[in-house]
Design an enzyme around this catalytic site. Structure first.
Site, PDB file in Angstrom:
ATOM      1  CG  HIS A 235      -0.225   0.021   2.540  1.00  0.00           C
ATOM      2  ND1 HIS A 235       0.457   1.125   3.033  1.00  0.00           N
ATOM      3  CD2 HIS A 235      -0.072  -0.950   3.475  1.00  0.00           C
ATOM      4  CE1 HIS A 235       0.979   0.839   4.208  1.00  0.00           C
ATOM      5  NE2 HIS A 235       0.683  -0.417   4.507  1.00  0.00           N
ATOM      6  CG  ASP A 362       2.377 -20.550  11.877  1.00  0.00           C
ATOM      7  OD1 ASP A 362       2.865 -20.440  13.011  1.00  0.00           O
ATOM      8  OD2 ASP A 362       2.875 -21.261  10.982  1.00  0.00           O
ATOM      9  CB  SER A 377       2.295  -3.264   5.598  1.00  0.00           C
ATOM     10  OG  SER A 377       1.150  -3.046   6.378  1.00  0.00           O
TER      11      SER A 377
END
Length: 413
Positions: A235, A362, A377
């Site tokens: 992003h 997980d 991110s």
């Protein structure tokens, strides 16, 4: 009276049928991708419901794009790079939409997962807000009000470029109480306003505006391509106060270390806490582009090997399946590790950085971070030994869930 009621209910039923038909049409339209990327020379199977069909061939005489319909949809293959328009019809009759098909060279990238420090400088000074100031005469003024807006970029003051807060302040002091032209970038449009500074002391002047000249933070490197270009974050870098995408002038990528992890909980996003030592010896690449799909640039040749290990093929969105996948992330300062996730939903028509809904499954990662935290991110997402995207956002109310962006959206920038 009974006749009028009957006509009313018939009309109401007709409206309901039209609305229902339109909603069904929209649902059918959403099942067909607006845009497809496919690799030259490779046959690609596109799944479609049986009631949607396309032409069996396009431009067959020149053998540019071959389309073969089948019971599961259709397959496409081309031996040439190019762009094509592929019509899709409802029941073979009613036009539904045209799909943009882009035939490109096959690509490989090295998924990284390494933490990186990001520093970017903006083209001009970002306006955060205006404020009231008290003048030398004791009266209150707001010179920037109604002239400057949050999200504007101040490019020039009285014809002089201003790249730093210090340069802007110097030009304001030189102007004194004189009204001067100020060049702004407002949403990509260049405009000019006139601002008159206010005397606040002995030969001191202010305009009552908060500005920002640069920003920095920690993220995760998504990939390094074979030519040394990189992509990260998934992003764009936006200003925390204005929410606008930063207008990038230049920037650098730095090596960094994670010092601590704040676990995410419902309503409280977690965070990777690290230290960025912005010295030349720690610089690993130059940032060239800031987009809604990530931050991109070029790695230093000497750093490529460390941040790029095994090169994997990339998968286009039509290859992605709901189910098991993996993310790479280096959270303990050693090497990136694989953590299992589940792809829960795929938006084939996504043009933003929320293309997939993902769930962390997980147990080790959940124990370590609580899910997706700030700083993760850009963590690359792998499925069937192909790079399919990157982690972009976390759901605040459920940190184990978040969004990912298609790798094709990052690579097409």
């Amino acid at each position: 009276m009974i006749r009028k009621l009957r006509l009313f209910f018939i009309l109401l039923l007709a409206v309901d049928l039209c609305v229902a038909g339109y909603l069904i049409y929209l649902s059918w339209e959403r099942t067909v991708p607006d845009r497809l990327f496919t690799f030259v020379g490779e046959e690609e199977q596109i799944s479609l419901p049986s009631y949607l069909t396309t032409d069996s061939s396009l431009d067959e005489s020149r053998e540019t794009l071959k389309v073969t319909g089948n019971q599961d949809g259709f397959s496409i293959v081309s031996d040439k790079i190019g762009n094509y328009r592929l019509p899709v019809r409802l029941f073979g009759i009613l036009p539904l939409k045209e799909v943009d098909v882009h035939v490109i060279h096959k690509m490989r990238v090295a998924p990284s997962g390494e933490p990186i420090g990001i520093y970017v400088a903006t083209k001009g000074l970002l306006v955060l807000d205006t404020a009231e100031i008290e003048g030398k005469n004791g009266m209150t003024y707001s010179p920037g009000a109604n002239l400057l807006r949050s999200g504007d970029y101040i490019l020039q003051w009285n014809g002089k470029s201003v790249a730093t807060i210090q340069e802007l302040n110097e030009q304001i002091q030189k102007s004194g109480k004189k009204k001067v032209p100020v060049l702004l970038n407002r949403g990509g449009e260049m405009i000019e306003v006139a601002i008159c500074p206010v005397a606040v002391g002995n030969r001191q002047y202010k305009i009552g505006v908060w500005v920002r000249e640069d920003t920095q933070g920690i993220g995760t490197l998504t990939y390094v391509a074979e030519d040394g270009t990189f992509g990260t974050l998934g992003h764009g870098i936006t200003d925390a106060d204005t929410g606008s995408l930063l207008n990038l002038k230049d920037g650098e990528l730095y090596s960094t270390k994670i010092l601590d992890i704040m676990k995410g909980t419902s309503g409280e996003p977690g965070e990777l806490q690290g230290y960025i030592n912005m010295v030349a010896t720690n610089e690993i690449g130059n940032i060239e582009k800031n987009t809604y799909f990530g931050v991109f640039g070029k790695m230093r040749e000497s750093e490529k090997e460390h941040y790029a290990s095994e090169y994997l093929p990339v998968a286009m969105k039509q290859e992605i399946k709901e189910g098991k996948a993996w993310i790479y992330s280096n959270l303990d300062g050693t090497t990136p590790k694989k953590y299992e996730i589940e792809v829960q939903d795929i938006d084939v028509n996504s043009r933003d950085n929320k293309s997939m809904v993902i769930q962390i499954t997980d147990k080790k990662l959940l124990s370590l971070t609580g899910g997706i935290v700030q700083g993760m991110s850009g963590s690359p997402i792998i499925q069937n030994n192909k790079v399919i995207g990157a982690v972009t956002h976390v759901l605040v109310d459920d940190p184990a869930k978040g969004y990912g962006v298609f790798i094709e959206n990052m690579l097409s920038q």
